[in-house]
Design an enzyme around this catalytic site. Structure first.
Site, mmCIF file in Angstrom:
data_model
loop_
_atom_site.group_PDB
_atom_site.id
_atom_site.type_symbol
_atom_site.label_atom_id
_atom_site.label_comp_id
_atom_site.label_asym_id
_atom_site.label_seq_id
_atom_site.Cartn_x
_atom_site.Cartn_y
_atom_site.Cartn_z
ATOM 1 N N ASP A 20 0.868 -1.160 0.000
ATOM 2 C CA ASP A 20 0.000 0.000 0.000
ATOM 3 C C ASP A 20 0.913 1.220 0.000
ATOM 4 O O ASP A 20 2.094 1.115 0.340
ATOM 5 C CB ASP A 20 -0.890 -0.025 1.248
ATOM 6 C CG ASP A 20 -1.864 1.132 1.304
ATOM 7 O OD1 ASP A 20 -2.379 1.542 0.248
ATOM 8 O OD2 ASP A 20 -2.096 1.637 2.418
ATOM 9 N N ASP A 22 0.047 5.082 1.046
ATOM 10 C CA ASP A 22 -0.104 5.997 2.180
ATOM 11 C C ASP A 22 -0.209 5.215 3.490
ATOM 12 O O ASP A 22 -1.037 4.329 3.629
ATOM 13 C CB ASP A 22 -1.341 6.877 1.989
ATOM 14 C CG ASP A 22 -1.283 7.683 0.696
ATOM 15 O OD1 ASP A 22 -0.176 8.024 0.261
ATOM 16 O OD2 ASP A 22 -2.356 7.980 0.132
ATOM 17 N N ASP A 28 0.809 9.073 5.975
ATOM 18 C CA ASP A 28 -0.592 9.258 5.609
ATOM 19 C C ASP A 28 -1.062 10.581 6.208
ATOM 20 O O ASP A 28 -0.480 11.084 7.148
ATOM 21 C CB ASP A 28 -1.429 8.105 6.166
ATOM 22 C CG ASP A 28 -2.744 7.925 5.438
ATOM 23 O OD1 ASP A 28 -3.052 8.721 4.539
ATOM 24 O OD2 ASP A 28 -3.473 6.974 5.775
ATOM 25 N N ASN A 64 -5.513 2.528 -2.927
ATOM 26 C CA ASN A 64 -6.780 3.244 -3.097
ATOM 27 C C ASN A 64 -6.482 4.732 -3.080
ATOM 28 O O ASN A 64 -5.745 5.201 -2.209
ATOM 29 C CB ASN A 64 -7.740 2.933 -1.943
ATOM 30 C CG ASN A 64 -8.348 1.550 -2.010
ATOM 31 O OD1 ASN A 64 -8.247 0.854 -2.999
ATOM 32 N ND2 ASN A 64 -8.979 1.151 -0.911
ATOM 33 N N GLN A 65 -7.050 5.468 -4.014
ATOM 34 C CA GLN A 65 -6.874 6.924 -4.056
ATOM 35 C C GLN A 65 -8.229 7.580 -4.335
ATOM 36 O O GLN A 65 -8.433 8.245 -5.343
ATOM 37 C CB GLN A 65 -5.840 7.308 -5.127
ATOM 38 C CG GLN A 65 -4.426 6.885 -4.791
ATOM 39 C CD GLN A 65 -3.883 7.597 -3.558
ATOM 40 O OE1 GLN A 65 -4.067 8.794 -3.380
ATOM 41 N NE2 GLN A 65 -3.207 6.849 -2.704
ATOM 42 N N SER A 66 -9.162 7.368 -3.400
ATOM 43 C CA SER A 66 -10.521 7.892 -3.603
ATOM 44 C C SER A 66 -10.580 9.412 -3.575
ATOM 45 O O SER A 66 -11.588 9.993 -3.981
ATOM 46 C CB SER A 66 -11.487 7.312 -2.571
ATOM 47 O OG SER A 66 -11.179 7.783 -1.280
ATOM 48 N N CYS A 102 -6.586 2.790 -7.503
ATOM 49 C CA CYS A 102 -8.040 2.808 -7.681
ATOM 50 C C CYS A 102 -8.532 4.202 -7.313
ATOM 51 O O CYS A 102 -8.402 4.618 -6.159
ATOM 52 C CB CYS A 102 -8.716 1.772 -6.791
ATOM 53 S SG CYS A 102 -10.525 1.941 -6.810
ATOM 54 N N CYS A 112 -11.868 -3.010 -8.143
ATOM 55 C CA CYS A 112 -10.460 -2.696 -7.895
ATOM 56 C C CYS A 112 -10.223 -2.077 -6.523
ATOM 57 O O CYS A 112 -9.118 -2.165 -5.995
ATOM 58 C CB CYS A 112 -9.876 -1.814 -8.996
ATOM 59 S SG CYS A 112 -10.655 -0.216 -9.262
ATOM 60 N N ARG A 113 -11.214 -1.485 -5.904
ATOM 61 C CA ARG A 113 -11.017 -0.813 -4.616
ATOM 62 C C ARG A 113 -10.909 -1.834 -3.489
ATOM 63 O O ARG A 113 -11.770 -2.682 -3.309
ATOM 64 C CB ARG A 113 -12.170 0.149 -4.339
ATOM 65 C CG ARG A 113 -11.975 0.894 -3.033
ATOM 66 C CD ARG A 113 -13.076 1.906 -2.774
ATOM 67 N NE ARG A 113 -12.943 2.429 -1.431
ATOM 68 C CZ ARG A 113 -12.055 3.348 -1.068
ATOM 69 N NH1 ARG A 113 -11.259 3.878 -1.954
ATOM 70 N NH2 ARG A 113 -11.985 3.746 0.188
#
Length: 189
Positions: A20, A22, A28, A64-66, A102, A112-113
């Site tokens: 991962d 962050d 983070d 994940n990069q929401s 994602c 993908c998330r």
């Protein structure tokens, strides 16, 4: 899903450390890493990643990069942050072979998330990676769920101050993850 691949470094059928981003490689932030100046590598990250490479693993980042899907991170800043990460890791001698992102929000319910395994499955499938020789290092429960669904061993980073690691698959930083994986390999786990 957004994929970046270094054709020189990616190897088929190679044991792999999935990471991962962050909270694992870099600090983070409560409200996302939104600008290039907010991207700060953890002090031990480069050393640990170089050690993984010396152990014969390739490195693939799964993140994940929401913030993108929420409009909190601009696409321009996202690309700049990605480029800074690649340049810094390359400078320290530990560039990733590929990076999967994602951009979706949780309510988008995409495959993908994380905690769904889509990015891991895509990497394992596309590069014919033996999942039994893979580890996924993350800092959240969702990372561990994705690892399990993809057939990888999950190692969770629990940073000091958050809580104490509770089991043998929890460590405080990437250097401890290197030690744990070395131990697994020596014991044949």
């Amino acid at each position: 899903m957004i994929v970046w691949i270094d054709p020189i470094r990616i190897r088929l059928r190679k044991k792999t450390i999935f990471l991962d981003r962050d909270g694992v490689i870099n600090e983070d932030r409560e409200y996302y890493v939104k600008r290039p100046d907010e991207f700060v590598l953890y002090p031990e990250a480069a050393t640990a990643l170089r050690l993984f490479l010396q152990l014969g693993f390739q490195l693939i980042i799964i993140s994940n990069q929401s913030g993108l899907g929420r409009g909190i991170i601009s696409w321009d800043n996202f690309q700049k942050i990605h480029n800074i990460m690649i340049k810094r890791l390359s400078f320290y001698g530990c560039p990733p072979a590929a990076v999967f992102y994602c951009p979706h929000r949780p309510e988008d319910n995409c495959f993908c998330r994380k905690p769904r395994p889509g990015m891991l499955v895509e990497a394992i499938s596309n590069f014919d990676i033996p999942s039994l020789e893979c580890f996924f290092i993350g800092d959240r429960k969702t990372d561990m769920e994705a690892a399990t669904q993809a057939g990888c061993r999950g190692i969770r980073i629990v940073r000091k101050g958050r809580r104490t690691p509770k089991n043998r698959f929890e460590v405080q930083n990437l250097l401890e993850a290197v030690s744990l994986i070395t131990k697994f390999r020596l014991q044949g786990d």
